[in-house]
Design an enzyme around this catalytic site. Structure first.
Site, PDB file in Angstrom:
ATOM      1  N   CYS A 113       0.811  -1.225   0.000  1.00 15.58           N
ATOM      2  CA  CYS A 113       0.000   0.000   0.000  1.00 15.58           C
ATOM      3  C   CYS A 113       0.846   1.278   0.000  1.00 15.58           C
ATOM      4  O   CYS A 113       1.436   1.594  -1.017  1.00 15.58           O
ATOM      5  CB  CYS A 113      -1.002  -0.042   1.140  1.00 15.58           C
ATOM      6  SG  CYS A 113      -2.366   1.107   0.887  1.00 15.58           S
ATOM      7  N   HIS A 213      -3.658  -5.381   2.157  1.00 19.27           N
ATOM      8  CA  HIS A 213      -3.402  -5.554   3.585  1.00 19.27           C
ATOM      9  C   HIS A 213      -4.095  -6.844   4.012  1.00 19.27           C
ATOM     10  O   HIS A 213      -4.687  -7.542   3.203  1.00 19.27           O
ATOM     11  CB  HIS A 213      -4.034  -4.414   4.391  1.00 19.27           C
ATOM     12  CG  HIS A 213      -3.529  -3.058   4.074  1.00 19.27           C
ATOM     13  ND1 HIS A 213      -2.318  -2.598   4.512  1.00 19.27           N
ATOM     14  CD2 HIS A 213      -4.086  -2.026   3.387  1.00 19.27           C
ATOM     15  CE1 HIS A 213      -2.162  -1.338   4.117  1.00 19.27           C
ATOM     16  NE2 HIS A 213      -3.215  -0.975   3.422  1.00 19.27           N
TER      17      HIS A 213
HETATM   18  N1  GLN Z   1      -1.856   6.902   2.338  1.00 22.49           N
HETATM   19  C1  GLN Z   1      -2.068   6.084   1.219  1.00 22.49           C
HETATM   20  C2  GLN Z   1      -3.379   6.326   0.491  1.00 22.49           C
HETATM   21  O1  GLN Z   1      -4.375   6.658   1.076  1.00 22.49           O
HETATM   22  C3  GLN Z   1      -1.886   4.628   1.576  1.00 22.49           C
HETATM   23  C4  GLN Z   1      -2.775   4.173   2.680  1.00 22.49           C
HETATM   24  C5  GLN Z   1      -2.463   2.798   3.163  1.00 22.49           C
HETATM   25  O2  GLN Z   1      -1.297   2.389   3.283  1.00 22.49           O
HETATM   26  N2  GLN Z   1      -3.498   2.081   3.525  1.00 22.49           N
HETATM   27  O3  GLN Z   1      -3.461   6.183  -0.699  1.00 22.49           O
END
Ligand code: GLN
Length: 259
Positions: A113, A213
């Site tokens: 992510c 995740h």
């Molecule tokens: N901050 C990033 C986004 O919103 C990744 C978020 C995350 O790692 N869940 O795109």
């Protein structure tokens, strides 16, 4: 009793089987750890230990250059925008050389992510554009649409036939791959890289980026084994484990995604 077969020297056995200890380096383990992404590390540790493979974990935090030879597998989890911004600058300025050298020598890298977004050229956050580490040809932009949230399943082929990865995604960023890059998989259910291309993640040799995740590896133990084998340079499959619980977790994650 017949003569005992001569045991080959241990070093020869180790060379044929690949290395005997998996050295993992987690990048920013406190800052880049959302949705229990650190569980990925725990699963790697357990699956090594259950097989008698050594496991060593180190960390590379803000301000620390990355030694490309210090680990076989580098790992970076997801993060909130605020934490991700700190890491983006550090990755681009302090760790760029190390991470490029690690990938070039064939070390494995798993980025989830926020960590995945930072592998590319840039990450758009509000009116700011953060630099990426430029390891793979991708950019992550924003759009007016909603965050891409939900259970997700993708079909992946890492050279051993099609398999499924299932997990959970929650990202505002939309990731676009350059023409020469290969996605990690095809979206079966969920949004994937940008909610419209039908693909998810990126894979280049031993480098994998994904939005999944879960944490990812406990729900998809086969990918953990693929990473361990790649990182250790093993060509033979790792010895099988009793994966009844892992398989149940995988089935449940797929069910949640509707795949
Ligand atoms: N901050 C990033 C986004 O919103 C990744 C978020 C995350 O790692 N869940 O795109």
């Amino acid at each position: 009793m017949g003569e005992q077969p001569q045991t080959p020297p241990r070093t020869a056995v180790a060379a044929a089987r690949g290395r005997d200890t998996l050295r993992v380096c987690a990048l920013y383990p406190e800052l880049m750890n959302i949705y229990a992404d650190r569980g990925n590390l725990l699963l790697l540790q357990r699956r090594c230990e259950w097989r008698g493979i050594g496991f060593e974990l180190s960390a590379s935090d803000l301000g620390e250059p990355l030694d490309p030879d210090a680990a076989d597998l580098f790992y970076i989890g997801g993060g909130q925008d605020r934490d991700q911004a700190l890491c983006a600058l550090d990755l681009a300025e302090v760790k760029r050389e190390g991470i490029h050298a690690a990938a070039a020598r064939g070390a494995a890298l798993l980025a989830v992510c926020g960590g995945y977004q930072l592998l590319g050229h840039s990450y758009e956050m509000g009116d700011q554009t953060l630099p990426g580490v430029g390891l793979v040809d991708l950019t992550t932009v924003r759009s007016d649409g909603p965050r891409l949230i939900g259970n997700v399943a993708i079909e992946v082929d890492l050279g051993e036939g099609p398999r499924v990865l299932a997990g959970f995604e929650n990202h505002g960023g939309r990731t676009r791959l350059g023409a020469g890059e290969t996605p990690l998989g095809r979206v079966l259910k969920g949004h994937g890289n940008d909610g419209e291309s039908g693909v998810e993640g990126v894979r280049r040799d031993n480098v994998i980026g994904t939005y999944l995740h879960g944490p990812l590896l406990p729900k998809n133990a086969w990918l953990a084994d693929w990473l361990i084998a790649r990182a250790l340079g093993r060509s033979e499959p790792l010895p099988a484990l009793d994966d009844a619980l892992e398989n149940a977790a995988h089935v449940e994650a797929r069910r949640a995604a509707g795949a």
